[in-house]
Each structure stands twice: as C-alpha cells, then as structure tokens.
Scaffold this motif. Sequence first.
Motif, PDB file in Angstrom:
ATOM      1  N   TYR A   1      -3.519   3.726  -2.694  1.00  0.00           N
ATOM      2  CA  TYR A   1      -4.738   4.216  -2.043  1.00  0.00           C
ATOM      3  C   TYR A   1      -5.581   3.059  -1.517  1.00  0.00           C
ATOM      4  CZ  TYR A   1      -4.788   9.278  -2.553  1.00  0.00           C
ATOM      5  OH  TYR A   1      -4.536  10.619  -2.381  1.00  0.00           O
ATOM      6  N   ILE A   2      -5.646   1.964  -2.277  1.00  0.00           N
ATOM      7  CA  ILE A   2      -6.370   0.785  -1.813  1.00  0.00           C
ATOM      8  C   ILE A   2      -5.739   0.256  -0.524  1.00  0.00           C
ATOM      9  CG2 ILE A   2      -6.846  -1.649  -2.347  1.00  0.00           C
ATOM     10  CD1 ILE A   2      -7.215  -0.806  -5.269  1.00  0.00           C
ATOM     11  N   GLY A   3      -4.409   0.254  -0.485  1.00  0.00           N
ATOM     12  CA  GLY A   3      -3.706  -0.193   0.709  1.00  0.00           C
ATOM     13  C   GLY A   3      -3.991   0.685   1.916  1.00  0.00           C
ATOM     14  N   ARG A   4      -4.008   2.002   1.719  1.00  0.00           N
ATOM     15  CA  ARG A   4      -4.289   2.920   2.829  1.00  0.00           C
ATOM     16  C   ARG A   4      -5.719   2.753   3.336  1.00  0.00           C
ATOM     17  NH1 ARG A   4      -2.779   8.649   0.456  1.00  0.00           N
ATOM     18  NH2 ARG A   4      -3.540   9.364   2.501  1.00  0.00           N
ATOM     19  N   ALA A   5      -6.655   2.557   2.418  1.00  0.00           N
ATOM     20  CA  ALA A   5      -8.055   2.399   2.815  1.00  0.00           C
ATOM     21  C   ALA A   5      -8.255   1.105   3.596  1.00  0.00           C
ATOM     22  CB  ALA A   5      -8.956   2.421   1.582  1.00  0.00           C
ATOM     23  N   THR A   6      -7.648   0.017   3.112  1.00  0.00           N
ATOM     24  CA  THR A   6      -7.802  -1.252   3.812  1.00  0.00           C
ATOM     25  C   THR A   6      -7.050  -1.252   5.148  1.00  0.00           C
ATOM     26  OG1 THR A   6      -6.003  -2.129   2.437  1.00  0.00           O
ATOM     27  CG2 THR A   6      -8.235  -2.661   1.777  1.00  0.00           C
ATOM     28  N   GLU A   7      -5.966  -0.501   5.239  1.00  0.00           N
ATOM     29  CA  GLU A   7      -5.260  -0.377   6.519  1.00  0.00           C
ATOM     30  C   GLU A   7      -6.137   0.329   7.545  1.00  0.00           C
ATOM     31  OE1 GLU A   7      -1.144   1.553   8.373  1.00  0.00           O
ATOM     32  OE2 GLU A   7      -1.332   1.255   6.212  1.00  0.00           O
ATOM     33  N   SER A   8      -6.876   1.351   7.113  1.00  0.00           N
ATOM     34  CA  SER A   8      -7.811   2.031   8.017  1.00  0.00           C
ATOM     35  C   SER A   8      -8.899   1.074   8.473  1.00  0.00           C
ATOM     36  CB  SER A   8      -8.447   3.234   7.308  1.00  0.00           C
ATOM     37  OG  SER A   8      -7.476   4.228   7.018  1.00  0.00           O
ATOM     38  N   LEU A   9      -9.391   0.260   7.550  1.00  0.00           N
ATOM     39  CA  LEU A   9     -10.418  -0.715   7.909  1.00  0.00           C
ATOM     40  C   LEU A   9      -9.856  -1.797   8.823  1.00  0.00           C
ATOM     41  CD1 LEU A   9     -12.259  -1.166   4.485  1.00  0.00           C
ATOM     42  CD2 LEU A   9     -13.104   0.028   6.504  1.00  0.00           C
ATOM     43  N   ALA A  10      -8.573  -2.142   8.634  1.00  0.00           N
ATOM     44  CA  ALA A  10      -7.947  -3.175   9.465  1.00  0.00           C
ATOM     45  C   ALA A  10      -7.878  -2.753  10.928  1.00  0.00           C
ATOM     46  CB  ALA A  10      -6.549  -3.488   8.946  1.00  0.00           C
ATOM     47  N   ILE A  11      -7.662  -1.453  11.170  1.00  0.00           N
ATOM     48  CA  ILE A  11      -7.597  -0.945  12.540  1.00  0.00           C
ATOM     49  C   ILE A  11      -8.940  -1.128  13.231  1.00  0.00           C
ATOM     50  CG2 ILE A  11      -7.287   1.142  13.941  1.00  0.00           C
ATOM     51  CD1 ILE A  11      -5.280   2.097  11.837  1.00  0.00           C
ATOM     52  N   VAL A  12     -10.010  -0.950  12.464  1.00  0.00           N
ATOM     53  CA  VAL A  12     -11.365  -1.079  13.008  1.00  0.00           C
ATOM     54  C   VAL A  12     -11.774  -2.541  13.129  1.00  0.00           C
ATOM     55  CG1 VAL A  12     -13.800  -0.527  12.629  1.00  0.00           C
ATOM     56  CG2 VAL A  12     -12.031   1.132  12.019  1.00  0.00           C
ATOM     57  N   SER A  13     -11.378  -3.358  12.155  1.00  0.00           N
ATOM     58  CA  SER A  13     -11.893  -4.728  12.058  1.00  0.00           C
ATOM     59  C   SER A  13     -11.014  -5.778  12.735  1.00  0.00           C
ATOM     60  CB  SER A  13     -12.053  -5.105  10.576  1.00  0.00           C
ATOM     61  OG  SER A  13     -12.816  -4.145   9.896  1.00  0.00           O
TER      62      SER A  13
ATOM     63  N   GLY B   1      -6.508  -8.037   7.218  1.00  0.00           N
ATOM     64  CA  GLY B   1      -5.638  -8.678   6.239  1.00  0.00           C
ATOM     65  C   GLY B   1      -6.419  -9.270   5.089  1.00  0.00           C
ATOM     66  N   LEU B   2      -7.590  -9.855   5.409  1.00  0.00           N
ATOM     67  CA  LEU B   2      -8.450 -10.416   4.364  1.00  0.00           C
ATOM     68  C   LEU B   2      -8.953  -9.326   3.426  1.00  0.00           C
ATOM     69  CD1 LEU B   2     -10.064 -12.769   3.150  1.00  0.00           C
ATOM     70  CD2 LEU B   2     -11.864 -12.280   4.829  1.00  0.00           C
ATOM     71  N   LEU B   3      -9.365  -8.189   3.999  1.00  0.00           N
ATOM     72  CA  LEU B   3      -9.837  -7.073   3.181  1.00  0.00           C
ATOM     73  C   LEU B   3      -8.720  -6.565   2.266  1.00  0.00           C
ATOM     74  CD1 LEU B   3     -11.931  -5.042   5.778  1.00  0.00           C
ATOM     75  CD2 LEU B   3     -12.813  -6.185   3.748  1.00  0.00           C
ATOM     76  N   ASN B   4      -7.515  -6.446   2.839  1.00  0.00           N
ATOM     77  CA  ASN B   4      -6.390  -5.962   2.042  1.00  0.00           C
ATOM     78  C   ASN B   4      -6.098  -6.908   0.886  1.00  0.00           C
ATOM     79  OD1 ASN B   4      -3.447  -5.498   1.302  1.00  0.00           O
ATOM     80  ND2 ASN B   4      -3.772  -3.859   2.774  1.00  0.00           N
ATOM     81  N   ALA B   5      -6.076  -8.207   1.185  1.00  0.00           N
ATOM     82  CA  ALA B   5      -5.821  -9.193   0.136  1.00  0.00           C
ATOM     83  C   ALA B   5      -6.918  -9.160  -0.920  1.00  0.00           C
ATOM     84  CB  ALA B   5      -5.732 -10.594   0.756  1.00  0.00           C
ATOM     85  N   THR B   6      -8.169  -9.028  -0.473  1.00  0.00           N
ATOM     86  CA  THR B   6      -9.302  -9.053  -1.402  1.00  0.00           C
ATOM     87  C   THR B   6      -9.263  -7.877  -2.365  1.00  0.00           C
ATOM     88  OG1 THR B   6     -10.685 -10.196   0.222  1.00  0.00           O
ATOM     89  CG2 THR B   6     -11.815  -9.074  -1.582  1.00  0.00           C
ATOM     90  N   PHE B   7      -9.118  -6.668  -1.832  1.00  0.00           N
ATOM     91  CA  PHE B   7      -9.111  -5.500  -2.711  1.00  0.00           C
ATOM     92  C   PHE B   7      -7.813  -5.413  -3.512  1.00  0.00           C
ATOM     93  CE2 PHE B   7     -12.591  -4.211   0.034  1.00  0.00           C
ATOM     94  CZ  PHE B   7     -13.474  -3.664  -0.883  1.00  0.00           C
ATOM     95  N   GLY B   8      -6.716  -5.922  -2.932  1.00  0.00           N
ATOM     96  CA  GLY B   8      -5.475  -5.976  -3.695  1.00  0.00           C
ATOM     97  C   GLY B   8      -5.609  -6.935  -4.869  1.00  0.00           C
TER      98      GLY B   8
END
Length: 351
Positions: free
Chosen positions: A44-56, A62-69
């Motif tokens: 779920y964290i991966g899906r949420a950060t992927e949605s944010l990656a499309i916007v950002s 990638g930074l958000l995904n790494a951070t929350f991961g």
Amino acid sequence: MLNRLFSIMIFFGIPLVVVGAIFHWSDIPMFFLCCITIIALAGYIGRATESLAIVSGPRVGGLLNATFGNAVELLISIFTLKAGMIGIVLASLTGSVLGNLLLVLGLSFFAGGVKYKRQNFSIHDAKYNSGLLIFAVIVAFVIPEIFSMSMDHAKTLSLSIGIALILIALYMAGLFFKLVTHRGVFASAEQREEEIETPEWTKGKSMLILLLATVAVAFVSEQLVHTFETLGEQFGWTELFIGVIIVAIVGNAAEHASAVAMALKNKMDIAVEIAVGSTLQVAMFVTPVLVLISLLMVEPMALVFTVPELVAMITATLLVINLCNDGESNWFEGLILFAAYVIIGIGFFLL
C-alpha cells in the motif's frame, strides 16, 4: 489481483496481530503473521508513493518511495534497538544496502530487460550516485571500523556520532543540490515523451494512506521484534542472518515491488532512483539517525560493522557502480546483481 491480495492480508492481518499480542501467541506463527502483514502494508505504501510520483515527477517520486519504504526499516530498527539487539540492527542496515543494490536493482534490471532489449536511465544520476555510494559505504563505514581497532568504546562512539552528523548534513546538502540548485542538470537526459498517466489515488488520499500504513507498520514491527530470539533458537539462524536477509527483505518490501513495477513500465529513472536512492538514504540518513537515537537507549550503538558486512557492502557498491555508470541496463546485468546477492546470502547463512 496482487492489490486485492494485499487488501485481504491487511484486513485479516492487523486484527490477528492485535489479538496475538493481547493473548501472547507463540512467537513462530506471530513472526510469519507480522511479516505477511508488513509486506502487505508496504504494498500500500508503494501504491501511494507511485500515485504521488506521477504528480511530483520521477526524482521526487522516487525519493518519496524510498523515504516511506525506509520508514518501515527505521521503525523495525528502533524497536530492535530498544530490545538491545544492536547486532541485528547493524545487520539489517547491511541487508538493506545489499538488498537495494543487488536484489531490488537486479530484479528491476532483469524484469525490465526481459521485456525491453535495452533500457536507459540518466547518466548524470548514475555518476552522482556513484560518488555518494563510495563516500557513504567505503569512506563513512570503513573508517570507524579501522579506527576502532585503536580506540576504546567511548572514543569509537564519539567518532560514530561525529560521522553520523556529517552524513546527515551531507545527505541534506545533496538533496538541495539535486532538487534545487542543479535541478536542470538532473532532468532526464533522453527527454523522452512521457505518457500521460492518471494517479490511482488523489494526493490527499495517498498521504492519508501513507500515514495510516506507517502507523500500522510501527505497531506490527514492535510485535515482530519480540519474535527474533525465538526464531533464531528454533531455526538455528544467527542474528547476522536474521538482520541481513530476513529483516532487510521484509523492511524493504515496498521498494522491491515499486522498483520492479517501474522497470516493467520502462521507467528506469524512477526504478534506479528507488533502489539506489533508497541505499543512499539508508547509509546517509537512516543509519546515522539510528546512531543518534541509540544515545537515548540503555546501550548506544557505534557505527562499527563486522568485516563480512563491510566486505559485502563494498563489493555490492563497486559492482553496481561498474554496471550503472553507462546509463544503460539489460536483463543479463540484472542477473549478475541477483547472483551476487544469492552468493552473499549463502555466505551469511553459513557464517
């Protein structure tokens, strides 16, 4: 299909973990239950950060995904520190570096390379990452080990604190350099036309899911840590193997899934940013933060890894730098990285 499976795992997993904690279930079933639940939450964290990656954009995403991961890894490590298992914490940090560089990046290269004959990513990112990897892993991790041979524990701890502060400052400076002052340099060199994508969740929903998932992971991680001692006794696993392989794979499940998914979509800039960016974040932020947090614990943690851990991390770093500096990847390079991870994993299992 996988998303539905994750939803079912979370729906049943979290209540069962709560019940198990209240009624003190056996450690072995609790270990597997906690692992499955954390992996589902990481999805779920991966899906949420992927949605944010499309916007950002790819780098911020990638930074958000790494951070929350890595938030999962950080939470598990904090509770492990609290339990006084410093060996497992250092081993899990080693495992996180090895897992991201060899397993995550290797599977990303392999999966993407099977679908596409050759994939490209920013050569500027590759060179930037190479320099920081050498500094973080070879300089900042090796020096405490060498100097500690001629120091007592108090001086080694002081050296570790100094290095931790420098690592955090340099990591923040690197983000400012990459995302602000030299942002244009790190724009995708290929200037490919990106397909217009619609994020799965809105920005607000993604942030809410990230918050709730992180809180849930914190609770489940605490229960997971309580099972380590029994797990080692039951299966004959050492603290080193539990930390390097088991904890690292569970703690980095979000990066594993997201990076491979990005590679299959031929978005190698994001895949590399997740894998290598996560490694840099672990080495230059998560590790030093844990050193500082440990000062509040009964037994502080010095930044001193074992020789096998250091050799494994240095080997992984040099191998990744050699394969990535051309800005291209294929399935065979992915297979090389994965094979290196398996060899190192066997070594830690038998150690």
